[in-house]
Design a protein around this motif. Structure first.
Motif, PDB file in Angstrom:
ATOM      1  N   LEU B 272      31.933  44.707  -2.040  1.00 42.62           N
ATOM      2  CA  LEU B 272      32.373  45.812  -2.909  1.00 42.62           C
ATOM      3  C   LEU B 272      32.651  45.366  -4.346  1.00 42.62           C
ATOM      4  O   LEU B 272      33.565  45.853  -4.991  1.00 42.62           O
ATOM      5  CB  LEU B 272      33.647  46.472  -2.365  1.00 42.62           C
ATOM      6  N   ASN B 274      30.915  45.582  -7.402  1.00 44.02           N
ATOM      7  CA  ASN B 274      30.759  46.548  -8.495  1.00 44.02           C
ATOM      8  C   ASN B 274      31.767  47.675  -8.405  1.00 44.02           C
ATOM      9  O   ASN B 274      32.338  48.120  -9.400  1.00 44.02           O
ATOM     10  CB  ASN B 274      29.354  47.159  -8.456  1.00 44.02           C
ATOM     11  N   TYR B 330      29.825  47.647 -18.178  1.00 46.53           N
ATOM     12  CA  TYR B 330      29.614  47.770 -16.735  1.00 46.53           C
ATOM     13  C   TYR B 330      28.155  48.118 -16.448  1.00 46.53           C
ATOM     14  O   TYR B 330      27.516  47.522 -15.579  1.00 46.53           O
ATOM     15  CB  TYR B 330      30.553  48.847 -16.188  1.00 46.53           C
ATOM     16  N   ALA B 334      26.644  45.274 -14.377  1.00 47.59           N
ATOM     17  CA  ALA B 334      26.850  45.513 -12.944  1.00 47.59           C
ATOM     18  C   ALA B 334      25.597  45.166 -12.149  1.00 47.59           C
ATOM     19  O   ALA B 334      25.676  44.624 -11.055  1.00 47.59           O
ATOM     20  CB  ALA B 334      27.230  46.968 -12.709  1.00 47.59           C
ATOM     21  N   VAL B 337      25.504  41.503 -11.322  1.00 48.70           N
ATOM     22  CA  VAL B 337      26.468  40.924 -10.389  1.00 48.70           C
ATOM     23  C   VAL B 337      25.750  40.731  -9.071  1.00 48.70           C
ATOM     24  O   VAL B 337      25.068  41.637  -8.582  1.00 48.70           O
ATOM     25  CB  VAL B 337      27.666  41.882 -10.204  1.00 48.70           C
TER      26      VAL B 337
END
Lengths: 176, 639, 149
Positions: B272, B274, B330, B334, B337
């Motif tokens: 979990l 992001n 983000y 993101a 990531v």
């Protein structure tokens, strides 16, 4: 693809919020609302004076052929203290300034006048704030310019600032 | 003189915040983490001291009633009791914004001094981001809300503080709430730093967890205090009005609640990623959106605030920079990531995903309800208000499912849970729920919803107690204890809500002194109505005796008339019994000897706030979990 | 779960949360949202009795009456164009006064009376509730547009 979309979605939602907020601020509900009474004759009223020695203020006092100012104030109101010197200057320059004391007590008004000066020709006591509604005021202080026939010609919301004095005198001059 | 010093300290603090932002960047370009920290940590500490000093200067001006300061003149009065002179410092826009940045600077200090995290560069980014946030608020304060503005000539007397705000509950409600709101800024800075340094790792999750929990606990306590204040001071007998100002504090609370649950998954399982980052950004964004809504006058509220569209625009710009910036970051980072770890649905992490799902849906409903009037007016110009019926219909099913599932969550194992074993362990909780609902119905509880509410509260409460008192209690971690405590608190609150909603009786009687009336099990008698004088008010006080089970207690609701400023307030009086509260309000007299007396019997209503405080306590306990590991990480980082 | 299906599951869950909240919110919003009316709006609009709405205006001078039961207050809310009779049972708020702004939440009865469930009187001395100020200003503008009588 779905992933890309999921990542950008929060940003898009936030932008939408900003757009709505800007429009909301634009149509801000708390902006001063001008009285619809400008251009209208003053409503009929008759207010008691401060005490037996002082006359009150009535609508007929505003129809005597001279241009007058009516200042709605309260001894409890802070901006009213700030505008006191400006009202003094107006009176000293020959303007007739009347006042309506909104939701006030005689003693408090007397103390206020002793402290901040008394430029007023007549003061009407309005213990229930009725005149605020009659004049279409949204708050205190507000000042109204009334011509010799008793028609409201202009309105200043909030305290009279030093830079307003000349403008007010000029407009009074023009109407006389 | 002292106000000028305060003003000057504010400018210096802003300069140090700028040093944090730019200095950090310069040193990071040179790839010298240690030099950066040597510069940034003292800057953050100095900034906090200066800002606290500025706040102290404002408090001083209020204490000595220095009416040459505009803010003091507009909000204080010499006749005010000392406590309210002090609290007057933050019971207004400028002062409360100064309190906000002071808390922000203190969190910056704590983050600079105590925070651990993945690597030195990460810490530099963290302090840098905290500085950047503070800088915006200093600009806001200095440009559009300067609390130290002078008034010339100084009036001899101030305008006074709104009497509604002269109350111990409200005096401490804003500071607690701000500790929560602003605590979210630390979480936000953690998220931004993690994105910038690509460090969204379980170690990051462990480092951020105590910050989220601490902020959440403050927020919970702050909301509860505010609700309690509204309950006894506004005199309506309600404890939550779904008012925009209340929703503004509820939304970050919901996001923070989802956040520390998902941080748990990230820290333990590396999944979990992001989503957790997004929640961290969201929690702070909603705190800011809340402040913006309240301070800009975008929505009208029963909690009157002075509003100024210019300030609203300034806050909106700040909001755009921080939230917009973080969301762009983000969106860019993101997708880089790395994928989180895999997991199965029937597991602790699966349950926490469901928790997040429901909390997000609740947040969505509250958000829609709060913003709908603004959006509608912006689009069609129509004015609309959204009240309790909307929230109750939309939220009840969600909350019900959430409460049922959250009892089972802590019993599930990470990775893969055995549902049958969990069921067996939860059997006592199920029995408790059934018995409790049955007892409540026997005691006269009416309504399916109320019975369901009591049952689900019993189910959750018993399940939480099973963890603390069960056979494995001895080996219980601090984190699990905190969870159980917080869940138990929620159960207590739920019981209070269900019982008071179902069993509440409200009656208004016109009584002449000597006359009697009945409500619930009480025989009410208006003994007398008498004048009364307080330190800065006069009042009319009703003496109401309430007789029950052979006892009699005296209640004294008042109507207070304050002079500075002129205002009348209703002071309720409340008889607190274990079984519930009897709430009495004195209304107007009819001039012929009769007085309106409103009585409100609310069974178990006190549990709402008691449960909230237990939950906040649970958050504090859980915040201390992992302290040994963090201390070791700090030592290793220092070595 | 495979990486791809887990990702889909999580995104699906987030979308589900959105849809659930929208599904719950929309009908509730239709039922529970109360539109704001000034007395003149109310007179012009065709409002179904029983629908929740919010009425704002000024408490008409001399209209406040306490009924003999001692707990019911009746008064008229005006924007100076029209006025609406209002009935409220309970203790009126501290700032409730004749000539002051008031916002009443409640429902219109079949007989044209507005049954208020809550009353909100908000008058910080320098401040009038924005809805009320706007309604009054609008009514005044309309009054001005009419021929003087």
């Amino acid at each position: 693809m779905i992933r890309r979309l999921a990542v950008i979605l929060p940003l898009a939602a936030f932008l939408l919020f900003v757009v709505i907020a800007i429009r909301g601020l634009d149509s801000d509900p708390s902006r001063p609302i001008e009285s619809g009474m400008v251009g209208q004759p003053v409503p009929d009223f008759e207010l008691e004076g401060l005490n037996d020695a002082n006359p009150g203020l009535a609508a007929s006092d505003l129809r005597q052929g001279t241009v007058t100012l009516v200042n709605l104030f309260g001894s409890w109101c802070l901006p009213c203290r700030v505008e006191a010197p400006q009202l003094e200057r107006l009176a000293a320059s020959g303007a007739v300034v009347h006042a309506v004391a909104i939701r006030d007590e005689t003693q408090d008004v007397e103390e206020f006048l002793a402290e901040y000066g008394d430029p007023f020709s007549r003061i009407g006591m309005d213990p229930r704030g009725r005149m605020q509604i009659e004049f279409g005021a949204t708050g205190v202080p507000e000042t109204y310019l009334i011509d010799g026939d008793g028609v409201i010609r202009a309105q200043w919301i909030g305290e009279i600032r030093p830079e307003n004095v000349e403008e007010i005198l000029a407009r009074m001059e023009a109407l006389q | 003189m002292i106000p000028e010093l305060g003003h000057f300290a504010l400018w210096l603090a802003a300069a140090l915040a700028l040093v944090q932002l730019i200095g950090g960047e310069v040193e990071l370009r040179r790839k010298d983490d240690d030099a950066a920290l040597r510069l940034l940590v003292p800057a953050a500490i100095g900034q906090a001291l200066l800002c606290t000093g500025a706040f102290g200067a404002l408090i001083w001006a209020f204490t000595v009633s220095d009416f040459s300061v505009l803010l003091v003149a507009s909000h204080s009065h010499t006749e005010k009791p000392l406590l309210y002179k002090l609290t007057g410092a933050w019971a207004n826009h400028e002062g409360s914004m100064l309190l906000w940045v002071t808390v922000l600077a203190l969190f910056g200090l704590a983050a600079a001094a105590r925070a651990t995290g993945p690597g030195g560069r990460f810490r530099v980014r963290l302090i840098q981001t905290m500085g950047a946030i503070a800088l915006g608020f200093y600009a806001y304060l200095l440009v559009s809300s300067n609390p130290f503005l002078r008034l010339d000539p100084a009036p001899v007397e101030g305008r006074g503080l709104n009497p509604l705000l002269q109350d111990p509950g409200l005096a401490f409600h804003p500071p607690l709430l701000y500790l929560g709101y602003v605590g979210m800024s630390a979480t936000f800075a953690f998220a931004v730093a993690a994105l910038l340094e690509r460090q969204v790792t379980p170690a990051w999750g462990r480092a951020v967890r105590p910050w989220v929990l601490a902020a959440w606990s403050f927020l919970t306590a702050g909301i509860m205090l505010g609700s309690f204040w509204a309950y006894y001071e506004l005199g309506w007998g309600g404890w939550w009005f779904w008012d925009p100002v209340e929703n503004a504090s509820l939304m970050p609370w919901l996001a923070a609640t989802a956040l520390f649950h998902s941080v748990g998954v990230l820290a333990a399982r590396g999944a979990l990623k992001n989503w957790t980052i997004l929640l961290a950004v969201l929690a702070f964004s909603l705190s800011m959106v809340g402040t913006f809504i309240v301070r800009s006058g975008l929505l009208t509220s029963v909690h009157a605030f002075a509003v100024d569209p210019e300030r609203g625009l300034f806050l909106l710009i700040l909001l755009g920079i921080y939230v917009g910036g973080a969301l762009i970051l983000y969106a860019l980072r993101a997708s880089t990531v790395n994928e989180g770890a895999r997991f199965r649905f029937v597991s602790r992490e699966g349950a926490l995903v469901v928790n997040n799902l429901i909390l997000s849906a609740i947040l969505g409903v509250v958000f829609i309800g709060t913003l709908y009037p603004v959006a509608l007016e912006a689009i069609s110009g129509e004015r609309v208000s959204v009240g309790p019926p909307y929230y109750e219909t939309a939220l009840l099913p969600l909350i019900f499912v959430l409460l049922v599932l959250m009892a089972a969550g802590p019993f599930l194992k990470w990775r893969l849970a055995d549902l049958r074993a969990v069921g067996a362990r939860l059997l006592p909780a199920f029995v408790t729920a059934a018995v409790l609902a049955l007892v409540a119905v026997l005691f006269g509880l009416r309504g399916v919803l109320a019975a369901l509410g009591v049952a689900v509260a019993g189910w959750l409460g018993a399940a939480s107690l099973l963890i603390v008192l069960g056979p494995r209690a001895r080996r219980l971690s601090l984190s699990a204890t905190g969870t159980a405590l917080a869940h138990f608190g929620v159960a207590v609150t739920a019981l209070g809500i269900a019982a008071s909603a179902a069993g509440s009786i409200e009656r208004t009687y016109p009584l002449a002194p000597g006359e009697t009336a009945r409500i619930a099990d009480f025989e009410i008698r208006l003994d007398a109505v008498e004048p009364w004088a307080g330190p800065n008010y006069t009042s009319v006080r009703g003496l109401v005796s309430a007789a029950y089970d052979g006892n009699s207690e005296l209640l004294a609701p008042e109507r207070r008339a304050f002079v500075n400023p002129m205002q009348v307030t209703t002071e309720t009086d409340i008889l607190v019994r274990p079984s519930g509260n009897l709430y009495a309000v004195l209304g107007d007299g009819d001039g012929e000897g009769r007085w309106q007396v409103r009585l409100h019997w609310q069974p178990l209503v006190a549990l709402i706030w008691i449960g909230g405080l237990i939950a906040a306590g649970g958050g504090v306990v859980a915040a201390f979990a992992g302290g040994k590991r963090r201390a070791r990480e700090r030592r290793e980082a220092a070595a | 779960m495979k990486p791809k299906s887990q990702r889909l599951f999580l995104i699906g869950a987030a979308v589900a949360a959105l849809i659930i909240s929208a599904l719950l919110a929309m009908p509730a919003l239709r039922e529970g949202a109360a539109y704001f009316y000034a007395p003149a709006d109310l007179a012009a609009a065709d409002v179904e009795p029983g629908q929740p709405l919010r009425l704002g205006g000024l408490v008409e001078e001399g209209s406040v009456m306490r009924l003999p039961d001692g707990v019911t207050t009746t008064f008229r809310v005006t924007d100076r164009l029209e006025s609406v009779p209002v009935r409220y049972s309970g203790i009126v708020p501290d700032l409730f006064r004749e000539g002051q702004g008031v916002i009443a939440d409640g429902r219109l009865q079949a007989d044209g009376t507005f049954a208020a469930e809550t009353l909100l009187a908000k008058h910080d001395e320098n401040y009038m509730p924005p809805e009320v100020a706007e309604a009054v200003a609008r009514a005044e503008a309309e009054a001005k547009a009419r021929p003087a009588n």
